[in-house]
Design a protein around this motif. Structure first.
Motif, mmCIF file in Angstrom:
data_model
loop_
_atom_site.group_PDB
_atom_site.id
_atom_site.type_symbol
_atom_site.label_atom_id
_atom_site.label_comp_id
_atom_site.label_asym_id
_atom_site.label_seq_id
_atom_site.Cartn_x
_atom_site.Cartn_y
_atom_site.Cartn_z
ATOM 1 N N TRP A 1 0.991 -1.065 0.099
ATOM 2 C CA TRP A 1 -0.105 0.056 -0.110
ATOM 3 C C TRP A 1 0.791 1.336 -0.076
ATOM 4 C CZ3 TRP A 1 -4.336 -1.234 -1.629
ATOM 5 C CH2 TRP A 1 -5.041 -2.394 -1.096
ATOM 6 N N ASP A 2 0.404 2.048 -0.970
ATOM 7 C CA ASP A 2 1.356 3.301 -0.892
ATOM 8 C C ASP A 2 0.624 4.283 -1.850
ATOM 9 O OD1 ASP A 2 3.600 5.056 -0.929
ATOM 10 O OD2 ASP A 2 4.729 3.488 -0.935
ATOM 11 N N VAL A 3 1.189 5.687 -1.958
ATOM 12 C CA VAL A 3 0.487 6.760 -2.614
ATOM 13 C C VAL A 3 0.844 6.375 -4.213
ATOM 14 C CG1 VAL A 3 0.507 8.386 -0.927
ATOM 15 C CG2 VAL A 3 2.488 8.106 -2.401
ATOM 16 N N PRO A 4 -0.073 6.606 -4.999
ATOM 17 C CA PRO A 4 0.202 6.296 -6.411
ATOM 18 C C PRO A 4 1.355 7.064 -7.034
ATOM 19 C CG PRO A 4 -1.881 7.326 -6.313
ATOM 20 C CD PRO A 4 -1.347 6.968 -4.957
ATOM 21 N N MET A 5 1.513 8.261 -6.397
ATOM 22 C CA MET A 5 2.686 8.949 -7.144
ATOM 23 C C MET A 5 4.007 8.563 -7.044
ATOM 24 S SD MET A 5 0.064 10.630 -5.176
ATOM 25 C CE MET A 5 0.638 11.372 -3.761
ATOM 26 N N LYS A 6 4.175 7.644 -6.088
ATOM 27 C CA LYS A 6 5.476 6.918 -5.920
ATOM 28 C C LYS A 6 6.047 6.227 -6.998
ATOM 29 C CE LYS A 6 8.968 5.099 -3.266
ATOM 30 N NZ LYS A 6 8.840 4.232 -2.251
ATOM 31 N N ASP A 7 4.918 5.183 -7.589
ATOM 32 C CA ASP A 7 5.194 4.473 -8.753
ATOM 33 C C ASP A 7 5.516 5.288 -9.887
ATOM 34 O OD1 ASP A 7 5.331 1.923 -7.583
ATOM 35 O OD2 ASP A 7 3.334 1.309 -8.250
ATOM 36 N N LEU A 8 4.488 6.392 -9.968
ATOM 37 C CA LEU A 8 4.616 7.191 -11.279
ATOM 38 C C LEU A 8 5.935 7.964 -11.310
ATOM 39 C CD1 LEU A 8 2.631 8.499 -13.397
ATOM 40 C CD2 LEU A 8 1.978 10.268 -11.848
ATOM 41 N N ALA A 9 6.143 8.375 -10.105
ATOM 42 C CA ALA A 9 7.673 9.147 -10.101
ATOM 43 C C ALA A 9 8.625 8.241 -10.477
ATOM 44 C CB ALA A 9 7.793 9.896 -8.722
ATOM 45 N N LEU A 10 8.833 7.118 -10.198
ATOM 46 C CA LEU A 10 9.631 6.320 -10.577
ATOM 47 C C LEU A 10 9.704 5.878 -12.044
ATOM 48 C CD1 LEU A 10 9.493 3.395 -7.497
ATOM 49 C CD2 LEU A 10 11.344 5.003 -7.940
ATOM 50 N N PHE A 11 8.575 5.853 -12.392
ATOM 51 C CA PHE A 11 8.554 5.767 -13.850
ATOM 52 C C PHE A 11 9.201 6.746 -14.901
ATOM 53 C CE2 PHE A 11 6.689 6.088 -18.262
ATOM 54 C CZ PHE A 11 6.676 4.620 -18.530
ATOM 55 N N PHE A 12 9.024 8.234 -14.420
ATOM 56 C CA PHE A 12 9.398 9.275 -14.966
ATOM 57 C C PHE A 12 10.944 9.217 -14.670
ATOM 58 C CE2 PHE A 12 5.116 10.427 -15.471
ATOM 59 C CZ PHE A 12 5.186 11.700 -16.684
ATOM 60 N N GLN A 13 11.663 8.692 -13.501
ATOM 61 C CA GLN A 13 12.852 8.797 -13.460
ATOM 62 C C GLN A 13 13.726 7.705 -14.217
ATOM 63 O OE1 GLN A 13 12.756 8.510 -9.164
ATOM 64 N NE2 GLN A 13 13.010 10.887 -8.927
ATOM 65 N N ARG A 14 12.929 6.698 -14.399
ATOM 66 C CA ARG A 14 13.802 5.477 -14.737
ATOM 67 C C ARG A 14 13.459 4.869 -16.508
ATOM 68 N NH1 ARG A 14 13.482 1.932 -9.352
ATOM 69 N NH2 ARG A 14 14.714 3.242 -7.930
ATOM 70 N N PHE A 15 12.396 5.573 -16.917
ATOM 71 C CA PHE A 15 12.262 5.014 -18.484
ATOM 72 C C PHE A 15 12.451 6.081 -19.351
ATOM 73 C CE2 PHE A 15 10.080 1.712 -16.166
ATOM 74 C CZ PHE A 15 9.639 0.583 -17.320
#
Length: 342
Positions: A232-246
């Motif tokens: 369980w986490d805030v959705p922005m966590k995954d979203l930010a990782l996508f922008f940083q790593r893709f």
């Protein structure tokens, strides 16, 4: 679960559980590629307890029940179980699928990020019981503060050298910008964490390790893998990782980044405060700091040119994301919880 089981322990137990007739076993990253007489499977040893595996299996089943096609099903064993866990061994198995995503794949980033939004939408307010650890915002604040101090220490060390290395010079050219960005992100995260304590942000099931290594592609299909750290986490966590790593190497036009965000929000719109959180995460120089740690924490000689090139590439990516964060920062903010733009 200690240092983890030996490969032989995992394979012996898996053979009994799945009744496989082995032909070949190959270690691939953190899993085994198991070729049998009938098919090929991925066997994933994990260092978690039964309760955690039970939670992850419920998430996997929930997504399958809701026709989410971008995760691999856990195989059912002879006894009906979809995972195994005892005091020394824990694992699950899936069908073997495709190869790691690369920027050259025909699959676009917009389609990938849409599948991430679908994952979050389908798990919002879903009841999976215990086992999905909540986000540790205070721990992130502590870690970011330690990292900022470490960057300042590296800068002091580089300035004191009689003959600075090319890496030192490249780093010192940007150190003020890096420290300022880290300070902004740290202060913003503290304020939003305080807000979350009073009025919690929504929680969804997050992967938490979004990376191109954890995305497999086969033709026009793709699967997210390695959910072992998910919870369980805030959705922005995954979203930010996508922008940083893709983002691909080189400059990514702002309109491309904006199209990614729009693709995500077409499925799961972000509130102004959620978008603030997203901007804070992407404006934090996390990947730059990792390269600083690798260089200054390395004993012995290094390939100076390689490290300089990687550092400069990560700095360019960080600067792009920081500018994008300024561009998409919500224009309307509540006065009582005002957070300055990056």
């Amino acid at each position: 679960m200690g240092s983890g089981p030996q490969p032989g322990q995992v394979l012996d137990q898996a053979l009994r559980m799945y009744a496989w007739h082995l032909r070949k076993v190959t270690k691939v990253r953190g899993a085994f590629r198991v070729q049998t007489e009938a098919d090929t499977f991925a066997l994933k040893p994990v260092r978690v307890k039964r309760q955690r595996l039970s939670f992850l299996q419920k998430v996997n089943t929930h997504l399958d029940d809701h026709n989410y096609t971008h995760v691999l099903p856990w195989l059912k064993a002879k006894n009906g179980e979809r995972y195994y866990a005892d005091e020394t061994v824990a694992f699950y198995a899936t069908p073997w699928f495709g190869a790691e995503w690369t920027p050259n794949a025909s699959l676009s980033e917009k389609r990938i990020i849409q599948s991430l939004a679908d994952l979050h939408r389908l798990t919002e307010n879903a009841g999976f019981g215990t086992g999905g650890a909540e986000p540790q915002f205070k721990e992130t604040v502590r870690r970011w503060n330690d990292q900022k101090e470490q960057v300042e220490h590296y800068a002091e060390k580089a300035r004191k050298r009689t003959y600075p290395s090319p890496f030192d010079t490249a780093f010192l050219n940007h150190v003020d910008e890096l420290v300022h960005a880290a300070s902004f992100a740290l202060n913003g995260l503290k304020r939003l964490s305080e807000y979350d304590a009073r009025k919690p942000f929504r929680r969804v099931f997050c992967h938490r390790r979004i990376h191109r290594h954890n995305l497999l592609v086969l033709g026009d299909d793709w699967k997210w893998i390695d959910f072992d750290h998910g919870g369980w986490d805030v959705p922005m966590k995954d979203l930010a990782l996508f922008f940083q790593r893709f983002p691909p190497k080189g400059e990514t036009p702002p309109e491309i980044l904006e199209s990614w965000l729009k693709a995500y929000e077409a499925t799961l719109p972000l509130s102004p405060r959620e978008k603030q959180w997203f901007c804070i995460f992407i404006a934090y120089p996390d990947r730059v700091i990792k390269w600083l740690n690798r260089y200054y924490g390395h004993d012995g000689s290094v390939n100076e040119l390689f490290y300089v090139q990687e550092l400069e590439q990560e700095i360019r990516c960080f600067q792009q994301l920081k500018q994008f964060a300024k561009h998409v920062w919500p224009k309307k903010r509540e006065k009582r919880q005002k957070v300055s733009t990056p």
